[in-house]
Design a protein around this motif. Structure first.
Motif, PDB file in Angstrom:
ATOM      1  N   ASP A   9      36.602 120.530 110.010  1.00 32.91           N
ATOM      2  CA  ASP A   9      35.579 119.750 110.727  1.00 32.91           C
ATOM      3  C   ASP A   9      35.608 120.042 112.219  1.00 32.91           C
ATOM      4  OD1 ASP A   9      34.377 118.542 108.616  1.00 32.91           O
ATOM      5  OD2 ASP A   9      34.928 116.491 109.159  1.00 32.91           O
ATOM      6  N   LEU A  10      36.807 120.239 112.777  1.00 33.65           N
ATOM      7  CA  LEU A  10      36.877 120.534 114.212  1.00 33.65           C
ATOM      8  C   LEU A  10      36.377 121.953 114.487  1.00 33.65           C
ATOM      9  CD1 LEU A  10      37.501 119.879 117.107  1.00 33.65           C
ATOM     10  CD2 LEU A  10      39.933 120.296 116.669  1.00 33.65           C
ATOM     11  N   GLU A  11      36.810 122.905 113.665  1.00 35.98           N
ATOM     12  CA  GLU A  11      36.359 124.297 113.842  1.00 35.98           C
ATOM     13  C   GLU A  11      34.837 124.391 113.758  1.00 35.98           C
ATOM     14  OE1 GLU A  11      38.501 126.355 110.737  1.00 35.98           O
ATOM     15  OE2 GLU A  11      39.853 127.317 112.183  1.00 35.98           O
ATOM     16  N   GLU A  12      34.286 123.730 112.739  1.00 34.36           N
ATOM     17  CA  GLU A  12      32.830 123.765 112.553  1.00 34.36           C
ATOM     18  C   GLU A  12      32.127 122.960 113.635  1.00 34.36           C
ATOM     19  OE1 GLU A  12      33.104 126.496 110.174  1.00 34.36           O
ATOM     20  OE2 GLU A  12      31.073 125.665 110.356  1.00 34.36           O
ATOM     21  N   GLY A  13      32.798 121.879 114.051  1.00 30.87           N
ATOM     22  CA  GLY A  13      32.186 121.032 115.088  1.00 30.87           C
ATOM     23  C   GLY A  13      32.005 121.778 116.396  1.00 30.87           C
ATOM     24  N   GLY A  64      28.952 123.422 116.431  1.00 30.21           N
ATOM     25  CA  GLY A  64      27.764 122.569 116.358  1.00 30.21           C
ATOM     26  C   GLY A  64      27.394 122.151 114.955  1.00 30.21           C
ATOM     27  N   ASN A  65      28.280 122.451 113.977  1.00 35.22           N
ATOM     28  CA  ASN A  65      27.963 122.063 112.592  1.00 35.22           C
ATOM     29  C   ASN A  65      28.466 120.655 112.291  1.00 35.22           C
ATOM     30  OD1 ASN A  65      26.871 124.603 112.269  1.00 35.22           O
ATOM     31  ND2 ASN A  65      28.863 125.482 111.704  1.00 35.22           N
ATOM     32  N   ALA A  66      27.772 119.979 111.376  1.00 37.78           N
ATOM     33  CA  ALA A  66      28.082 118.577 111.054  1.00 37.78           C
ATOM     34  C   ALA A  66      29.428 118.470 110.323  1.00 37.78           C
ATOM     35  CB  ALA A  66      26.976 118.008 110.181  1.00 37.78           C
ATOM     36  N   PRO A  67      30.128 117.335 110.499  1.00 40.04           N
ATOM     37  CA  PRO A  67      31.422 117.142 109.839  1.00 40.04           C
ATOM     38  C   PRO A  67      31.264 116.879 108.352  1.00 40.04           C
ATOM     39  CG  PRO A  67      30.783 115.131 110.976  1.00 40.04           C
ATOM     40  CD  PRO A  67      29.737 116.157 111.313  1.00 40.04           C
ATOM     41  N   ALA A  68      32.244 117.316 107.574  1.00 36.81           N
ATOM     42  CA  ALA A  68      32.241 117.026 106.131  1.00 36.81           C
ATOM     43  C   ALA A  68      33.252 115.941 105.817  1.00 36.81           C
ATOM     44  CB  ALA A  68      32.603 118.300 105.357  1.00 36.81           C
ATOM     45  N   LYS A  69      34.355 115.899 106.576  1.00 35.72           N
ATOM     46  CA  LYS A  69      35.446 114.960 106.261  1.00 35.72           C
ATOM     47  C   LYS A  69      35.331 113.691 107.086  1.00 35.72           C
ATOM     48  CE  LYS A  69      39.739 113.659 105.054  1.00 35.72           C
ATOM     49  NZ  LYS A  69      40.179 113.347 103.682  1.00 35.72           N
ATOM     50  N   PHE A  70      35.109 113.854 108.407  1.00 36.52           N
ATOM     51  CA  PHE A  70      35.102 112.684 109.288  1.00 36.52           C
ATOM     52  C   PHE A  70      33.721 112.013 109.288  1.00 36.52           C
ATOM     53  CE2 PHE A  70      39.288 113.422 110.368  1.00 36.52           C
ATOM     54  CZ  PHE A  70      39.509 114.672 110.912  1.00 36.52           C
ATOM     55  N   PRO A  71      33.688 110.704 109.579  1.00 37.78           N
ATOM     56  CA  PRO A  71      32.408 109.970 109.539  1.00 37.78           C
ATOM     57  C   PRO A  71      31.462 110.306 110.688  1.00 37.78           C
ATOM     58  CG  PRO A  71      34.193 108.512 110.209  1.00 37.78           C
ATOM     59  CD  PRO A  71      34.837 109.802 109.813  1.00 37.78           C
ATOM     60  N   HIS A  72      32.020 110.940 111.723  1.00 40.67           N
ATOM     61  CA  HIS A  72      31.197 111.358 112.879  1.00 40.67           C
ATOM     62  C   HIS A  72      31.736 112.709 113.367  1.00 40.67           C
ATOM     63  CE1 HIS A  72      29.549 107.303 113.101  1.00 40.67           C
ATOM     64  NE2 HIS A  72      30.779 106.827 113.033  1.00 40.67           N
ATOM     65  N   PRO A  73      30.977 113.423 114.174  1.00 41.53           N
ATOM     66  CA  PRO A  73      31.491 114.685 114.726  1.00 41.53           C
ATOM     67  C   PRO A  73      32.793 114.436 115.476  1.00 41.53           C
ATOM     68  CG  PRO A  73      29.140 114.439 115.209  1.00 41.53           C
ATOM     69  CD  PRO A  73      29.609 113.129 114.646  1.00 41.53           C
ATOM     70  N   ILE A  74      33.780 115.262 115.239  1.00 38.97           N
ATOM     71  CA  ILE A  74      35.063 115.087 115.928  1.00 38.97           C
ATOM     72  C   ILE A  74      35.105 115.921 117.213  1.00 38.97           C
ATOM     73  CG2 ILE A  74      36.170 116.887 114.525  1.00 38.97           C
ATOM     74  CD1 ILE A  74      37.805 113.747 116.184  1.00 38.97           C
ATOM     75  N   PHE A  75      34.336 117.001 117.263  1.00 39.03           N
ATOM     76  CA  PHE A  75      34.336 117.805 118.498  1.00 39.03           C
ATOM     77  C   PHE A  75      33.724 116.998 119.641  1.00 39.03           C
ATOM     78  CE2 PHE A  75      34.559 121.106 121.368  1.00 39.03           C
ATOM     79  CZ  PHE A  75      33.320 121.389 121.938  1.00 39.03           C
ATOM     80  N   ASN A  76      34.391 116.974 120.788  1.00 40.39           N
ATOM     81  CA  ASN A  76      33.890 116.275 121.981  1.00 40.39           C
ATOM     82  C   ASN A  76      33.783 114.764 121.727  1.00 40.39           C
ATOM     83  OD1 ASN A  76      33.059 116.307 124.638  1.00 40.39           O
ATOM     84  ND2 ASN A  76      30.887 116.275 124.080  1.00 40.39           N
ATOM     85  N   ASN A  77      34.651 114.285 120.811  1.00 34.65           N
ATOM     86  CA  ASN A  77      34.560 112.875 120.424  1.00 34.65           C
ATOM     87  C   ASN A  77      35.947 112.285 120.203  1.00 34.65           C
ATOM     88  OD1 ASN A  77      32.653 110.903 120.062  1.00 34.65           O
ATOM     89  ND2 ASN A  77      31.873 111.701 118.098  1.00 34.65           N
TER      90      ASN A  77
END
Ligand code: 2RA
Length: 330
Positions: A168-172, A175-188
Motif C-alpha cells: 500500500d505504501l509503495e503503490e501510494g 498515487g494508487n489507491a490502498p488495498a489494505k489500509f482504510p485510507h491512503p497511507i502515503f503522505n498520511n
C-alpha cells in the motif's frame, strides 16, 4: 542436545524473517520442518544450504517428534493447531494474539520476564511488536523507580500489516489507491491499527495496555495508548511517557537505560543523535533516546523508542525464547 524445529507460516513476512534470523544463529537443529497453507505448500525454501519443501499444515504435522514450533500464521491457525502441537509434546511459540491473554500461556520478552518462560504448558505467546519494544525500555526503569502510569503514542511502520501494508505504501507513492489500509497511507497518518472497539480504542491500543500489564505483572498499572500507522516501511517508533512512584536523577536514569539488556541508548542532542527507523532496521536491539524530564508531573520522563518490529517485534523475540528453552534442555 539437538532439537527438531518447525516453522508454521513460513511464507509470510515474519515467517521469512524466522529463516533469516535462524540463518544468522547456530541453534542445534537436528531436523527442520516448514509448514504453511495449502497455497504455499510444495514451494521449496533453502535453509543453511539445504532445500526444504514447504508442507501443508495438517493435524498430523506434529506426529514426528517436533520439540519446538515457531508459529506466525494468524490467530485462527494458532487457535486450532497450537493445542494439537502441544498435545504431541511440542512447545509452541506463537506470534498471533490468539493466546496472549490466556492465563495458562506465558507472554514473554526474554529481557523482561524470562522467568515466565518455564511456566508454559506447551504454548508460549510472543507479545505484539509495539508492546515488545516498549517493555524492553520500561522494565529497567520500572524496577528502579516503579512505574505508576504510561502514555503510549506510536508511529508504526507499514510492515506491521505485512506485505499488504508494504505494498500500500509503495503503490501510494505512485498515487494508487490502498488495498489494505482504510485510507491512503502515503503522505498520511492513520490513527487506526486493527479494529475499533466499543470503548473507542483500537485493538492495537488495547493490546499494548493489556499486554504491558501482563508482562510486568501489574494489573493496576495506569496505561493509555494511541497507535498510529505512518508512511515508514519498517520499524516502529514510540513516544513513551512514564510517571514513577519514586523520584529520579535524569543522568542516573539514562545510565540505567544505557546498561539495560537489549537497549542501545542514542541520546546526544548536540550531534542530532536520537533513534531512527533507518538505523534500527534489521537489528534486534531497542533504541532509546530523547530522554527528558516531564515537568508536568512530580516524577515523570519522556523517551523515544525505536525498534525493528519484524525482528525484535516478532521473529527475533520468538527465536530468543526458543534459545532459552533449548539451553535449558541441555
Ligand atoms: C501492526 N502491531 O503493526 C500490529 C501487528 N503486527 O499492524
Amino acid at each position: 542436545k539437538k532439537i527438531n524445529l518447525a516453522i508454521v507460516g513460513a511464507s509470510g513476512m515474519v515467517g521469512r524473517t524466522f529463516l533469516k534470523v535462524l540463518e544468522e544463529k547456530n541453534l542445534p537443529i537436528e531436523n527442520f520442518y516448514v509448514f504453511a497453507s495449502k497455497r504455499s505448500a510444495g514451494q521449496t525454501i533453502t535453509f543453511k544450504g539445504n532445500d526444504y519443501v514447504i508442507e501443508e499444515l495438517t493435524e498430523n504435522s506434529f506426529d514426528r517428534g517436533i520439540d519446538i514450533a515457531l508459529f506466525s500464521a494468524g490467530g485462527d491457525i494458532s487457535l486450532k493447531f497450537a493445542p494439537i502441537a502441544a498435545s504431541k509434546g511440542c512447545v509452541v511459540i506463537d506470534n498471533s494474539s490468539a493466546w496472549r491473554m490466556d492465563p495458562e500461556v506465558p507472554l514473554v520478552v526474554p529481557e523482561v520476564n524470562p522467568e515466565d518462560i518455564f511456566k508454559h504448558k506447551g504454548i508460549i505467546a510472543n507479545p505484539n511488536c509495539s508492546t515488545i519494544q516498549a517493555v524492553v525500555a520500561i522494565k529497567p526503569l520500572h524496577e528502579k523507580y516503579k512505574v505508576k502510569r504510561i502514555v503510549y503514542s506510536t508511529y508504526q511502520a507499514v510492515s506491521g500489516a505485512g506485505m499488504a501494508g508494504w505494498t500500500d505504501l509503495e503503490e501510494g507513492i505512485k498515487g494508487n489507491a490502498p488495498a489494505k489500509f482504510p485510507h491512503p497511507i502515503f503522505n498520511n497518518c492513520l490513527p487506526h491499527i486493527d479494529v475499533f472497539l466499543e470503548n473507542g480504542y483500537t485493538k492495537e491500543e488495547m493490546k499494548m495496555i493489556k499486554e504491558t500489564r501482563k508482562i510486568l505483572h501489574d494489573d493496576e498499572m495506569k496505561i493509555t495508548a494511541t497507535a498510529v500507522r505512518v508512511p515508514v516501511f519498517n520499524c516502529h517508533s514510540e513516544s513513551v511517557n512514564l510517571e514513577f512512584e519514586k523520584s529520579f536523577e535524569l543522568e542516573e536514569l539514562k545510565e540505567v537505560l544505557k546498561n539495560a539488556p537489549g537497549v542501545i541508548l542514542q541520546d546526544n542532542l548536540a550531534n542530532n543523535e536520537y533513534p531512527l527507523p533507518t538505523v534500527a532496521d534489521d537489528h534486534d536491539e531497542v533504541y532509546v533516546g530523547r530522554i527528558r524530564r516531564d515537568e508536568s508531573v512530580d516524577n515523570g520522563v519522556n523517551m523515544w523508542v525505536v525498534a525493528d518490529n519484524i525482528r525484535k517485534g516478532a521473529a527475533s523475540n520468538t527465536i530468543q525464547i526458543a534459545e532459552v528453552l533449548i539451553n535449558a534442555m541441555k
